[in-house]
Design an enzyme around this catalytic site. Structure first.
Site, PDB file in Angstrom:
ATOM      1  N   ASP A  38       0.919  -1.194   0.047  1.00 30.85           N
ATOM      2  CA  ASP A  38       0.203   0.047  -0.106  1.00 30.85           C
ATOM      3  C   ASP A  38       1.074   1.205  -0.007  1.00 30.85           C
ATOM      4  OD1 ASP A  38      -1.850  -2.163   0.579  1.00 30.85           O
ATOM      5  OD2 ASP A  38      -2.973  -0.906   1.909  1.00 30.85           O
ATOM      6  N   LYS A  54      -6.927   3.438  -2.436  1.00 26.65           N
ATOM      7  CA  LYS A  54      -7.385   3.409  -1.030  1.00 26.65           C
ATOM      8  C   LYS A  54      -7.457   4.946  -0.267  1.00 26.65           C
ATOM      9  CE  LYS A  54      -5.037   1.806   3.320  1.00 26.65           C
ATOM     10  NZ  LYS A  54      -3.945   1.066   3.853  1.00 26.65           N
ATOM     11  N   LYS A  57     -10.291   0.556  -1.662  1.00 24.33           N
ATOM     12  CA  LYS A  57     -10.198   0.043  -0.186  1.00 24.33           C
ATOM     13  C   LYS A  57     -10.256   1.189   0.730  1.00 24.33           C
ATOM     14  CE  LYS A  57      -6.653  -1.459   3.226  1.00 24.33           C
ATOM     15  NZ  LYS A  57      -5.297  -1.995   3.454  1.00 24.33           N
TER      16      LYS A  57
END
Length: 247
Positions: free
Chosen positions: A99, A173, A207
C-alpha cells in the site's frame, strides 16, 4: 455477510509512537496474525521492517493469511527512488500486498508528472512480482473534487498503461489513518468520500481505511462496492465490541 474476508487487520505504529520496544512491536504483529488465523481475517497490514519475520511466522503455521505493508508511509513525500527501494525490499521479504502513499501533496500543488511517474513505476514493480498494489490518496487532505479527480486519474493511468487482466490487482485506497485533521473532522474513510472514489475508480477496486469501527459500517461499505477494509480494530469490529484502535 462474512466481513472478515474483506479485512486488512492493521498495526502500523512505530515502537516510538507506541512507547514500546521492537520486540514488543513484533509480538503485537504476531498477535495480529493469530487473530487473523483464528477468525478468518484476510490479511494483516504491518510496517515493512517486520515483513520478513511475520511472513516466516505465518508460513510456520501453514496459514494463507496475506501480509500487507505500507510504502512511503505515512506522509507520502518520499522520493520515487526511496519508495521503489522500500517496495523492492518488502517484496524480497515476502510481502503479498503493498500500500503506497501517493504523493498527494505533489498532486495538490499541480505536479501531476511526479504523481503519475511514481504510480506507473510502483505499480509496474508490484505487478511484475505478482503483488497486489494499493494507492492511498489521503482523502482527508483533499476536497471532494480533488478526491474525484485523483481517483479518476489513477484509474485512467492504470487502464492506459497496464493490461486489462492486471487491473483487479490495482486498488485506490482512502487513507493512512495518520493524517492530522482540524476541528475533529474524520481523518479516514467516510461514506461520502468512498462514494466519490467508487464513482470515479473505473475498473479499479477501492479500499476503505480508517474509521470503520462497527459491523454495520463495514457492511454498508461492502454493499456500496468496497472490496477491502483496513482497520486497527478488526477483532472488535467482528465481535461488535468497542473499538480501541484509532485508524
Amino acid at each position: 455477510m462474512n466481513i472478515a474476508q474483506y479485512l486488512d487487520s492493521t498495526y502500523l505504529k512505530t515502537p516510538q509512537q507506541s512507547g514500546i520496544s521492537e520486540e514488543e512491536t513484533v509480538q503485537k504483529d504476531k498477535e495480529l496474525v493469530q487473530e487473523a488465523i483464528d477468525h478468518g481475517i484476510f490479511a494483516v497490514m504491518i510496517r515493512p521492517e517486520y515483513v520478513s519475520e511475520i511472513k516466516k511466522y505465518i508460513q510456520e503455521r501453514n496459514s494463507d493469511v496475506a501480509v500487507g505493508t505500507v510504502i512511503g508511509f505515512h506522509e507520502g513525500t518520499y522520493s520515487i527512488e526511496e519508495k521503489l527501494a522500500e517496495a523492492s525490499q518488502a517484496i524480497e521479504d515476502g510481502a503479498d500486498e503493498l500500500d503506497f502513499v501517493i504523493n498527494y501533496k505533489a498532486y495538490i500543488h499541480g505536479n501531476l508528472e511526479l504523481v503519475k511517474e511514481e504510480f506507473l513505476k510502483g505499480t509496474e514493480l508490484c505487478l511484475k512480482h505478482h503483488k497486489i498494489v494499493k494507492w492511498i490518496i489521503e482523502i482527508a487532505a483533499l476536497s471532494d473534487s480533488q478526491i474525484a479527480d485523483l481517483t479518476q486519474k489513477i484509474s485512467g493511468w492504470a487502464e492506459q498503461h497496464f493490461d486489462h487482466q492486471d487491473l483487479p490487482h490495482i486498488f485506490v485506497k482512502s487513507s493512512t489513518g495518520f493524517y492530522k485533521t482540524s476541528d475533529g473532522k474524520p481523518n479516514g474513510a467516510t461514506f461520502e468520500g468512498i462514494r466519490i472514489m467508487l464513482d470515479h475508480a473505473g475498473k479499479l477496486s477501492v479500499k476503505a481505511a480508517g474509521g470503520v469501527r462497527t459491523p454495520g459500517d463495514a457492511e454498508k461499505m461492502i454493499s456500496m462496492g468496497v472490496k477491502r477494509i483496513g482497520t486497527s480494530s478488526a477483532l472488535a469490529l467482528l465481535k461488535d465490541e468497542p473499538a480501541a484502535g484509532v485508524y
